[in-house]
Motif scaffolding. Structure first.
Motif, PDB file in Angstrom:
ATOM      1  N   GLN A 300      51.283  90.919  53.820  1.00 28.80           N
ATOM      2  CA  GLN A 300      50.351  90.305  52.873  1.00 28.80           C
ATOM      3  C   GLN A 300      48.928  90.749  53.180  1.00 28.80           C
ATOM      4  O   GLN A 300      48.511  90.760  54.332  1.00 28.80           O
ATOM      5  CB  GLN A 300      50.451  88.784  52.961  1.00 28.80           C
ATOM      6  CG  GLN A 300      49.578  88.029  51.973  1.00 28.80           C
ATOM      7  CD  GLN A 300      49.828  86.527  52.012  1.00 28.80           C
ATOM      8  OE1 GLN A 300      50.913  86.096  52.375  1.00 28.80           O
ATOM      9  NE2 GLN A 300      48.827  85.748  51.623  1.00 28.80           N
ATOM     10  N   PRO A 301      48.142  91.149  52.180  1.00 29.95           N
ATOM     11  CA  PRO A 301      46.765  91.592  52.443  1.00 29.95           C
ATOM     12  C   PRO A 301      45.952  90.534  53.183  1.00 29.95           C
ATOM     13  O   PRO A 301      45.949  89.361  52.810  1.00 29.95           O
ATOM     14  CB  PRO A 301      46.203  91.847  51.033  1.00 29.95           C
ATOM     15  CG  PRO A 301      47.401  92.141  50.198  1.00 29.95           C
ATOM     16  CD  PRO A 301      48.500  91.284  50.747  1.00 29.95           C
ATOM     17  N   TYR A 346      46.453 107.002  47.452  1.00 26.88           N
ATOM     18  CA  TYR A 346      46.005 105.633  47.250  1.00 26.88           C
ATOM     19  C   TYR A 346      45.400 105.101  48.538  1.00 26.88           C
ATOM     20  O   TYR A 346      45.572 105.675  49.603  1.00 26.88           O
ATOM     21  CB  TYR A 346      47.169 104.739  46.805  1.00 26.88           C
ATOM     22  CG  TYR A 346      48.203 104.498  47.873  1.00 26.88           C
ATOM     23  CD1 TYR A 346      48.208 103.340  48.637  1.00 26.88           C
ATOM     24  CD2 TYR A 346      49.190 105.459  48.126  1.00 26.88           C
ATOM     25  CE1 TYR A 346      49.156 103.131  49.616  1.00 26.88           C
ATOM     26  CE2 TYR A 346      50.138 105.255  49.115  1.00 26.88           C
ATOM     27  CZ  TYR A 346      50.128 104.085  49.843  1.00 26.88           C
ATOM     28  OH  TYR A 346      51.061 103.885  50.814  1.00 26.88           O
ATOM     29  N   ALA A 347      44.661 103.992  48.424  1.00 28.88           N
ATOM     30  CA  ALA A 347      44.044 103.363  49.590  1.00 28.88           C
ATOM     31  C   ALA A 347      44.857 102.150  50.001  1.00 28.88           C
ATOM     32  O   ALA A 347      45.191 101.316  49.166  1.00 28.88           O
ATOM     33  CB  ALA A 347      42.602 102.949  49.266  1.00 28.88           C
ATOM     34  N   ALA A 348      45.185 102.070  51.268  1.00 32.90           N
ATOM     35  CA  ALA A 348      45.980 100.962  51.790  1.00 32.90           C
ATOM     36  C   ALA A 348      45.063  99.979  52.505  1.00 32.90           C
ATOM     37  O   ALA A 348      44.474 100.310  53.521  1.00 32.90           O
ATOM     38  CB  ALA A 348      47.050 101.495  52.741  1.00 32.90           C
ATOM     39  N   GLU A 349      44.928  98.771  51.969  1.00 34.09           N
ATOM     40  CA  GLU A 349      44.063  97.784  52.605  1.00 34.09           C
ATOM     41  C   GLU A 349      44.794  97.115  53.766  1.00 34.09           C
ATOM     42  O   GLU A 349      46.027  97.097  53.819  1.00 34.09           O
ATOM     43  CB  GLU A 349      43.620  96.740  51.576  1.00 34.09           C
ATOM     44  CG  GLU A 349      44.760  95.962  50.932  1.00 34.09           C
ATOM     45  CD  GLU A 349      44.243  94.953  49.929  1.00 34.09           C
ATOM     46  OE1 GLU A 349      43.251  94.274  50.249  1.00 34.09           O
ATOM     47  OE2 GLU A 349      44.827  94.850  48.841  1.00 34.09           O
ATOM     48  N   PRO A 350      44.054  96.552  54.733  1.00 36.55           N
ATOM     49  CA  PRO A 350      44.680  95.933  55.899  1.00 36.55           C
ATOM     50  C   PRO A 350      45.591  94.773  55.499  1.00 36.55           C
ATOM     51  O   PRO A 350      45.254  93.974  54.617  1.00 36.55           O
ATOM     52  CB  PRO A 350      43.485  95.433  56.721  1.00 36.55           C
ATOM     53  CG  PRO A 350      42.324  96.248  56.241  1.00 36.55           C
ATOM     54  CD  PRO A 350      42.596  96.523  54.800  1.00 36.55           C
ATOM     55  N   VAL A 351      46.737  94.683  56.158  1.00 40.15           N
ATOM     56  CA  VAL A 351      47.700  93.635  55.836  1.00 40.15           C
ATOM     57  C   VAL A 351      48.110  92.874  57.094  1.00 40.15           C
ATOM     58  O   VAL A 351      47.851  93.303  58.223  1.00 40.15           O
ATOM     59  CB  VAL A 351      48.960  94.226  55.160  1.00 40.15           C
ATOM     60  CG1 VAL A 351      48.614  94.881  53.846  1.00 40.15           C
ATOM     61  CG2 VAL A 351      49.676  95.209  56.096  1.00 40.15           C
ATOM     62  N   THR A 352      48.758  91.741  56.888  1.00 36.88           N
ATOM     63  CA  THR A 352      49.248  90.909  57.986  1.00 36.88           C
ATOM     64  C   THR A 352      50.414  91.619  58.675  1.00 36.88           C
ATOM     65  O   THR A 352      51.395  91.961  58.018  1.00 36.88           O
ATOM     66  CB  THR A 352      49.723  89.550  57.446  1.00 36.88           C
ATOM     67  OG1 THR A 352      48.664  88.940  56.706  1.00 36.88           O
ATOM     68  CG2 THR A 352      50.173  88.644  58.573  1.00 36.88           C
ATOM     69  N   PRO A 353      50.336  91.829  59.984  1.00 36.24           N
ATOM     70  CA  PRO A 353      51.446  92.482  60.686  1.00 36.24           C
ATOM     71  C   PRO A 353      52.556  91.478  60.985  1.00 36.24           C
ATOM     72  O   PRO A 353      52.362  90.262  60.854  1.00 36.24           O
ATOM     73  CB  PRO A 353      50.794  92.972  61.981  1.00 36.24           C
ATOM     74  CG  PRO A 353      49.732  91.953  62.243  1.00 36.24           C
ATOM     75  CD  PRO A 353      49.221  91.515  60.888  1.00 36.24           C
TER      76      PRO A 353
END
Length: 443
Positions: A300-301, A346-353
């Motif tokens: 999840q972002p 595309y750009a990958a935004e930081p997500v919950t690990p």
């Protein structure tokens, strides 16, 4: 021969009472990092609980979709610094509904057979890899062929100023104790203990539960990095067992779990449904501010968890660390162009690990300026396993004493203290981490 000394004192954080996971949450797109090429393709509709990955090796858990939705992208994940090495695959799923259930309606296995529970747990992954630094599934798979005599649930906070594990134990004491004892029963272990910090509110909540269930409770002063499995086994197992960093605790006839894993199993056992969300505790840059709790799905972002976190991610992403400020991972927006289905970059935004509960917001972006070593020996004084970090770095950079280097590298637990205290701002921990990766000395 290393000596398990050193470490560093930090101010102990204040634990907080956490609420239980909600029944439902607002949905958002997920980007899940899978360890191998997924079974799904872009455009495919998946249901909650459908497999994304079913690894051939039993020591690796399967990955299931936490939500019902449409797979929008499957892309190879780049290696460090944009290298060509593939480090898994990212699967982006667009939710089908505005809200989604946080748990999977699936009961635990009947009976107490390890094989049945192992199979069930493996097939509803992922599980976090912080359990024993190798993950619960890897430990249980090895334990099927090894006699285990020790089980420890480690509730010491990984970074004492942020009381994330202490908060979990204080909030879900019955579930943590029950989950630990379920695992002990499956493994046939009698030497079982709960390890926590000497914090009065935590002990006040845990002691009655441990007494009722006859589980041994051990409290200790938490000196960073006391929660590391290498130090835990040396200090809290019979015979002071010596576990090298990255090795499976089962090699020392032990299994080590973290509080959320025990809580998750305990809740599964009593509620007959399996939590897919995980607690994420956001540590503010404001001194003394309480941790902020959010429940989130892996992938999840991060920006969807909190407005202030979203603002910092937008304006100064370098201030956000996934994990604690010493060993955590900095977040970056990664531009990828390796879509398997031939899509545009595309750009990958930081997500919950899936492997960490803590997100730290720093008050500024660190900007170290390395200078020459001044031979202060601070790095050696704080090293919890008695290494001389500056000596290892010299050997590594000059490629001298490779044999001695290989003997010492497995005992670096990657706590980051050497870099933290270095007055010359030398990247000691970072250099050793790269050397371990190159030489294979950490496993």
């Amino acid at each position: 021969m290393v000596t398990m000394l050193g470490g560093m004192e930090f101010v102990t954080g204040t634990p907080m009472r956490l609420t239980a996971p909600p029944e439902t949450v607002e949905s958002s797109p997920l980007r899940l990092r899978c360890p191998q090429r997924p079974e799904v393709v872009a455009g495919q509709v998946v249901k909650r609980g459908d497999y994304l990955v079913r690894p051939g090796r039993e020591s690796v858990s399967c990955y299931v979709s936490p939500i019902t939705g449409t797979v929008r992208r499957v892309a190879a994940a780049e290696g460090p610094g944009g290298s060509s090495a593939v480090r898994g695959y990212d699967v982006t799923i667009e939710p089908a509904h505005p809200t989604v259930s946080t748990a999977l309606e699936t009961p635990p296995p009947r009976g107490r057979k390890l094989d049945a529970w192992f199979t069930a747990m493996r097939h509803i992954g992922p599980w976090n890899d912080r359990d024993g630094n190798v993950g619960l599934i890897a430990q249980l798979e090895a334990a099927r062929n090894t006699q285990i005599d020790t089980l420890i649930c480690v509730g010491l906070d990984e970074y004492p100023p942020f009381a994330d594990r202490s908060s979990l134990l204080m909030s879900f004491p019955d579930d943590a104790v029950l989950g630990t004892l379920v695992l002990a029963d499956l493994l046939g272990v009698e030497n079982v203990s709960m390890l926590c910090s000497k914090i009065a509110p935590v002990l006040g909540r845990l002691r009655p539960c441990c007494k009722n269930y006859r589980l041994r409770l051990t409290a200790q002063h938490n000196t960073y990095p006391s929660a590391d499995p290498t130090l835990v086994l040396h200090r809290h197992s019979r015979g002071k067992r010596r576990l090298t960093h990255g090795s499976n605790p089962v090699s020392q006839r032990a299994v080590i779990v973290t509080p959320w894993t025990a809580i998750r199993i305990g809740r599964w056992y009593t509620l007959r449904k399996f939590d897919l969300v995980r607690p994420v505790l956001i540590a503010s840059a404001v001194p003394g501010a309480p941790l902020l709790l959010r429940y989130a799905f892996p992938g999840q972002p991060l920006a969807t968890l909190d407005r202030e976190l979203a603002r910092v991610l937008r304006e100064a992403p370098g201030r956000v660390i996934v994990g604690n400020p010493i060993t955590g991972r900095g977040v970056v927006v990664t531009h990828r162009d390796k879509a398997i289905e031939g899509e545009a970059p595309y750009a990958a935004e930081p997500v919950t690990p899936e492997d960490l509960h803590l997100v730290s917001i720093l008050d500024h972006v660190p900007a170290p300026h390395p200078t020459d070593c001044i031979s202060c020996a601070w790095c050696a004084q704080v090293c919890p396993t008695g290494l001389q970090p500056i000596r290892l770095v010299e050997w590594a950079t000059q490629r001298r004493n490779d044999e001695r280097l290989l003997d010492h590298l497995p005992w670096c637990i990657d706590c980051g203290l050497c870099s933290h205290v270095c007055p010359s701002s030398l990247p000691l921990a970072q250099t050793i981490r790269v050397t371990v990766s190159e030489m294979g000395g950490g496993s």
